[in-house]
Structure formats: C-alpha cells, structure tokens
Scaffold this motif. Structure first.
Motif, PDB file in Angstrom:
ATOM      1  N   HIS A   1       0.875  -1.211  -0.102  1.00 31.87           N
ATOM      2  CA  HIS A   1      -0.014   0.107   0.037  1.00 31.87           C
ATOM      3  C   HIS A   1       0.839   1.264  -0.007  1.00 31.87           C
ATOM      4  CE1 HIS A   1      -3.762  -2.193   0.071  1.00 31.87           C
ATOM      5  NE2 HIS A   1      -3.111  -2.883   1.071  1.00 31.87           N
TER       6      HIS A   1
ATOM      7  N   VAL B   1       1.497   2.103  -3.607  1.00 27.31           N
ATOM      8  CA  VAL B   1       0.540   2.934  -4.295  1.00 27.31           C
ATOM      9  C   VAL B   1       0.421   4.300  -3.788  1.00 27.31           C
ATOM     10  CG1 VAL B   1      -1.811   3.002  -4.453  1.00 27.31           C
ATOM     11  CG2 VAL B   1      -0.933   0.844  -4.446  1.00 27.31           C
TER      12      VAL B   1
ATOM     13  N   ASP C   1      -3.503   9.006  -7.971  1.00 25.19           N
ATOM     14  CA  ASP C   1      -4.601   8.593  -8.462  1.00 25.19           C
ATOM     15  C   ASP C   1      -5.546   8.598  -7.288  1.00 25.19           C
ATOM     16  OD1 ASP C   1      -7.102   6.846  -8.851  1.00 25.19           O
ATOM     17  OD2 ASP C   1      -5.997   5.986 -10.372  1.00 25.19           O
TER      18      ASP C   1
ATOM     19  N   ASP D   1      -8.586   8.015  -6.302  1.00 31.07           N
ATOM     20  CA  ASP D   1      -9.371   6.611  -5.568  1.00 31.07           C
ATOM     21  C   ASP D   1      -8.434   5.638  -5.126  1.00 31.07           C
ATOM     22  OD1 ASP D   1     -11.952   6.551  -5.922  1.00 31.07           O
ATOM     23  OD2 ASP D   1     -12.386   5.379  -7.622  1.00 31.07           O
ATOM     24  N   LYS D   2      -7.342   5.241  -5.926  1.00 31.23           N
ATOM     25  CA  LYS D   2      -6.265   4.174  -5.286  1.00 31.23           C
ATOM     26  C   LYS D   2      -5.683   4.850  -4.137  1.00 31.23           C
ATOM     27  CE  LYS D   2      -5.269   2.087  -9.788  1.00 31.23           C
ATOM     28  NZ  LYS D   2      -4.168   2.140 -10.695  1.00 31.23           N
TER      29      LYS D   2
ATOM     30  N   ARG E   1      -7.989   4.609  -0.941  1.00 30.92           N
ATOM     31  CA  ARG E   1      -7.973   3.348  -0.613  1.00 30.92           C
ATOM     32  C   ARG E   1      -6.727   2.684   0.263  1.00 30.92           C
ATOM     33  NH1 ARG E   1      -9.847   0.379  -5.626  1.00 30.92           N
ATOM     34  NH2 ARG E   1      -9.531   2.541  -6.528  1.00 30.92           N
ATOM     35  N   ALA E   2      -5.758   3.117  -0.714  1.00 35.36           N
ATOM     36  CA  ALA E   2      -4.521   2.416   0.027  1.00 35.36           C
ATOM     37  C   ALA E   2      -4.057   3.318   1.338  1.00 35.36           C
ATOM     38  CB  ALA E   2      -3.394   2.888  -1.131  1.00 35.36           C
TER      39      ALA E   2
END
Length: 64
Positions: free
Chosen positions: A22, A25, A31, A33-34, A37-38
């Motif tokens: 994570h 990322v 990004d 969204d990514k 979440r990460a």
C-alpha cells in the motif's frame, strides 16, 4: 522461542509486507481513488502492526 511468539512475529512480518504494498501505491503518481483506499488500508495495517508489537513485547517481558 515459544510457539506463540513465533506466530506473532510471522503475523507481523506478513502485515509489514502488506503495508509495503500500500505504501508503493501511495508513492506512485497520484490517483485519488487508489490513494484513498491505499491510505486507509495502510493506516489499518499500521494499527495492526502496532498491536502485534505490543503483543510481542508482552511475550518478552524485560527484567528490571
């Protein structure tokens, strides 16, 4: 080393590997969204690693 301590250390190692994924990322080009979440998963895993560290310390009491 007792079996419980070995299990805790293995779990900690696995969670560190997951956390590192994570972190990669988060270090990549942004990004939204990514990254969100990460970031959430990273914090969740770090909390778990901290709890495992406390459990490991409890298995290895320091003599005063």
């Amino acid at each position: 080393m007792n079996e419980r301590l070995e299990t805790l250390k293995k779990a900690r190692d696995r969670m560190i590997e997951d956390r590192d994924t994570h972190a990669k990322v988060l270090a990549a080009p942004f990004d939204r969204d990514k990254a969100e979440r990460a970031r959430n998963k990273f914090v969740e895993l770090q909390t778990l690693i901290d709890a495992l560290d406390r459990a490991i310390r409890a298995e290895n009491p320091v003599s005063a």
